[in-house]
Design a protein around this motif. Structure first.
Motif, PDB file in Angstrom:
ATOM      1  N   MET A   1      12.260   7.549   1.639  1.00 29.69           N
ATOM      2  CA  MET A   1      11.615   6.542   2.476  1.00 29.69           C
ATOM      3  C   MET A   1      12.061   6.715   3.929  1.00 29.69           C
ATOM      4  N   ARG A   2      11.111   6.848   4.837  1.00 30.90           N
ATOM      5  CA  ARG A   2      11.426   7.014   6.256  1.00 30.90           C
ATOM      6  C   ARG A   2      11.598   5.650   6.909  1.00 30.90           C
ATOM      7  N   ILE A   3      12.812   5.372   7.338  1.00 36.76           N
ATOM      8  CA  ILE A   3      13.129   4.123   8.023  1.00 36.76           C
ATOM      9  C   ILE A   3      13.648   4.473   9.411  1.00 36.76           C
ATOM     10  N   ARG A   4      13.035   3.900  10.446  1.00 31.96           N
ATOM     11  CA  ARG A   4      13.430   4.243  11.810  1.00 31.96           C
ATOM     12  C   ARG A   4      13.718   2.988  12.614  1.00 31.96           C
ATOM     13  N   PHE A   5      14.774   3.059  13.418  1.00 32.82           N
ATOM     14  CA  PHE A   5      15.061   2.013  14.395  1.00 32.82           C
ATOM     15  C   PHE A   5      14.311   2.365  15.676  1.00 32.82           C
ATOM     16  N   ASP A   6      13.028   2.064  15.712  1.00 28.15           N
ATOM     17  CA  ASP A   6      12.209   2.488  16.845  1.00 28.15           C
ATOM     18  C   ASP A   6      11.309   1.379  17.386  1.00 28.15           C
ATOM     19  N   LEU A   7      11.666   0.113  17.057  1.00 29.85           N
ATOM     20  CA  LEU A   7      10.831  -0.999  17.503  1.00 29.85           C
ATOM     21  C   LEU A   7      11.665  -2.120  18.121  1.00 29.85           C
ATOM     22  N   PHE A   8      11.142  -2.687  19.192  1.00 30.24           N
ATOM     23  CA  PHE A   8      11.711  -3.868  19.822  1.00 30.24           C
ATOM     24  C   PHE A   8      11.037  -5.111  19.225  1.00 30.24           C
ATOM     25  N   PRO A   9      11.430  -6.326  19.656  1.00 31.30           N
ATOM     26  CA  PRO A   9      10.780  -7.539  19.145  1.00 31.30           C
ATOM     27  C   PRO A   9       9.261  -7.496  19.263  1.00 31.30           C
ATOM     28  N   GLY A  10       8.617  -8.038  18.234  1.00 31.25           N
ATOM     29  CA  GLY A  10       7.167  -8.032  18.200  1.00 31.25           C
ATOM     30  C   GLY A  10       6.585  -6.715  17.750  1.00 31.25           C
ATOM     31  N   GLY A  11       7.442  -5.789  17.317  1.00 34.01           N
ATOM     32  CA  GLY A  11       6.969  -4.478  16.893  1.00 34.01           C
ATOM     33  C   GLY A  11       6.609  -3.567  18.044  1.00 34.01           C
ATOM     34  N   TRP A 237      16.156  -2.128  -0.124  1.00 35.91           N
ATOM     35  CA  TRP A 237      16.473  -3.492   0.257  1.00 35.91           C
ATOM     36  C   TRP A 237      17.278  -3.494   1.551  1.00 35.91           C
ATOM     37  N   VAL A 238      17.034  -4.528   2.360  1.00 32.35           N
ATOM     38  CA  VAL A 238      17.779  -4.665   3.608  1.00 32.35           C
ATOM     39  C   VAL A 238      18.075  -6.143   3.834  1.00 32.35           C
ATOM     40  N   HIS A 239      19.260  -6.414   4.376  1.00 34.49           N
ATOM     41  CA  HIS A 239      19.659  -7.779   4.693  1.00 34.49           C
ATOM     42  C   HIS A 239      19.974  -7.885   6.175  1.00 34.49           C
ATOM     43  N   ASN A 240      19.421  -8.904   6.800  1.00 39.18           N
ATOM     44  CA  ASN A 240      19.678  -9.177   8.218  1.00 39.18           C
ATOM     45  C   ASN A 240      20.638 -10.360   8.313  1.00 39.18           C
ATOM     46  N   SER A 249      10.503   0.446  11.631  1.00 37.04           N
ATOM     47  CA  SER A 249       9.309   1.042  11.023  1.00 37.04           C
ATOM     48  C   SER A 249       9.683   1.657   9.683  1.00 37.04           C
ATOM     49  N   VAL A 250       8.836   1.428   8.715  1.00 38.31           N
ATOM     50  CA  VAL A 250       9.006   1.984   7.370  1.00 38.31           C
ATOM     51  C   VAL A 250       7.758   2.785   7.054  1.00 38.31           C
ATOM     52  N   GLU A 251       7.926   4.095   6.927  1.00 41.95           N
ATOM     53  CA  GLU A 251       6.783   4.990   6.721  1.00 41.95           C
ATOM     54  C   GLU A 251       5.710   4.764   7.784  1.00 41.95           C
ATOM     55  N   GLY A 252       6.180   4.528   9.025  1.00 42.56           N
ATOM     56  CA  GLY A 252       5.268   4.390  10.142  1.00 42.56           C
ATOM     57  C   GLY A 252       4.675   3.006  10.325  1.00 42.56           C
ATOM     58  N   GLN A 253       5.025   2.053   9.449  1.00 46.65           N
ATOM     59  CA  GLN A 253       4.506   0.695   9.549  1.00 46.65           C
ATOM     60  C   GLN A 253       5.583  -0.247  10.092  1.00 46.65           C
ATOM     61  N   ALA A 254       5.206  -1.146  11.011  1.00 47.68           N
ATOM     62  CA  ALA A 254       6.144  -2.099  11.588  1.00 47.68           C
ATOM     63  C   ALA A 254       6.503  -3.174  10.568  1.00 47.68           C
ATOM     64  N   VAL A 255       7.801  -3.439  10.448  1.00 48.64           N
ATOM     65  CA  VAL A 255       8.298  -4.446   9.510  1.00 48.64           C
ATOM     66  C   VAL A 255       9.277  -5.354  10.237  1.00 48.64           C
ATOM     67  N   GLU A 261      17.423 -12.957   6.343  1.00 48.43           N
ATOM     68  CA  GLU A 261      16.516 -12.530   5.277  1.00 48.43           C
ATOM     69  C   GLU A 261      17.003 -11.274   4.563  1.00 48.43           C
ATOM     70  N   THR A 262      16.838 -11.273   3.255  1.00 47.43           N
ATOM     71  CA  THR A 262      16.976 -10.063   2.452  1.00 47.43           C
ATOM     72  C   THR A 262      15.568  -9.646   2.057  1.00 47.43           C
ATOM     73  N   LYS A 263      15.179  -8.433   2.388  1.00 48.08           N
ATOM     74  CA  LYS A 263      13.782  -8.041   2.232  1.00 48.08           C
ATOM     75  C   LYS A 263      13.668  -6.701   1.503  1.00 48.08           C
ATOM     76  N   ARG A 264      12.664  -6.621   0.659  1.00 44.09           N
ATOM     77  CA  ARG A 264      12.346  -5.357   0.005  1.00 44.09           C
ATOM     78  C   ARG A 264      11.413  -4.579   0.900  1.00 44.09           C
ATOM     79  N   LEU A 265      11.749  -3.356   1.177  1.00 49.52           N
ATOM     80  CA  LEU A 265      10.977  -2.526   2.103  1.00 49.52           C
ATOM     81  C   LEU A 265       9.953  -1.718   1.314  1.00 49.52           C
ATOM     82  N   VAL A 266       8.768  -2.267   1.244  1.00 48.72           N
ATOM     83  CA  VAL A 266       7.656  -1.556   0.607  1.00 48.72           C
ATOM     84  C   VAL A 266       6.479  -1.615   1.558  1.00 48.72           C
ATOM     85  N   VAL A 267       5.763  -0.527   1.669  1.00 48.79           N
ATOM     86  CA  VAL A 267       4.616  -0.444   2.574  1.00 48.79           C
ATOM     87  C   VAL A 267       3.366  -0.183   1.738  1.00 48.79           C
TER      88      VAL A 267
END
Length: 267
Positions: A1-11, A237-240, A249-255, A261-267
């Protein structure tokens, strides 16, 4: 799964911040122009100069810089790289304390007076409660800093129109966080009689839906929250744990990951 730290607030993938030093009376005009275009800035003040001829009054700091950030610049604007450690600590802590009483919030940033620093100065900053420090070594790029205690800007404002256009046009080959960081002194606009340059910059780059307009400390806090996300080994899974919403971004989609929140990362 491609996860990138490439987004600011609001995506958003782009951010703009400005950084201005000294607390001169011309900050009033600068704030007026910035507010018109929805651009936000950090103002680094010498608390020891406030109230003197040509400088802001202490009583106006909170209201004037509402929506922007008040940050440190030392009490008396010394060359920190030529000062004893005791004087460095006093200049920074007393400045923070005085500005916090005026702004009514923690002041956690600094710009180095005269752009002067050395490794001994930087090593002291965490113990003095400083979370970021700005240099004057502009680099001409749009990348995020490796070290917020040695945060160099993109450009001085004399080049803001040129770099503002490059920033708008910038389409990197690979997704990334892109930051335009402009620094200067408001009195330079007055001395050079070119306030129109700031107006043109605002018209060109202000109120764009694809840009996050932030103060210096907001960028630091956001990046800290982003880097402190807690991931499962699988990445599923990710927890903030922070109090801020963060985006990735997860597989190129903004999340968006909301605070707590604890969130499941599925696109």
């Amino acid at each position: 799964m491609r996860i990138r730290f490439d987004l600011f607030p609001g995506g958003k993938s782009k951010a703009l911040t400005l950084s201005y030093d000294d607390g001169r009376e011309f900050d009033r005009e600068m704030v007026r122009i910035l507010n018109r275009y929805g651009i936000r800035a950090t103002f680094h003040l010498n608390s020891g100069f406030l109230g003197k001829p040509g400088y802001l009054e202490r009583s106006e700091v909170k209201e004037l810089f509402s929506g922007h950030e008040v940050s440190g610049h030392t009490v008396n604007h010394p060359f920190l790289n030529m000062s004893p450690k005791e004087r460095i600590a006093d200049e920074i802590l007393q400045d923070r304390s005085a500005l916090e009483q005026l702004a009514e919030y923690p002041v956690k940033g600094l710009s180095f007076p005269y752009g002067a620093w050395n490794k001994e100065v930087v090593a002291l900053l965490p113990a003095l409660g400083v979370e970021y420090a700005r240099t004057t070594n502009h680099h001409g790029g749009f990348h995020m800093p490796d070290d917020f205690l040695l945060w160099s800007p993109t450009c001085h404002h004399r080049d803001m129109l040129e770099f503002g256009q490059k920033f708008i046009d910038d389409q990197p080959r690979h997704p990334r966080l892109s930051l335009l960081y402009v620094w200067g002194h408001s009195y330079e606009f007055n001395n050079n009689n070119n306030w129109d340059q700031l107006e043109q910059f605002g018209e060109r780059i202000g109120r764009r839906p694809d840009v996050w307009y932030a103060t210096n400390i907001e960028i630091v806090l956001y990046m800290t929250a982003l880097r402190q996300l807690r991931f499962a080994v699988s990445g599923e899974w990710v927890h903030n744990a922070s109090a801020l919403s963060v985006w990735l971004s997860v597989e190129g989609q903004a999340v968006e990951i909301q605070p707590g929140e604890t969130k499941r990362l599925v696109v």
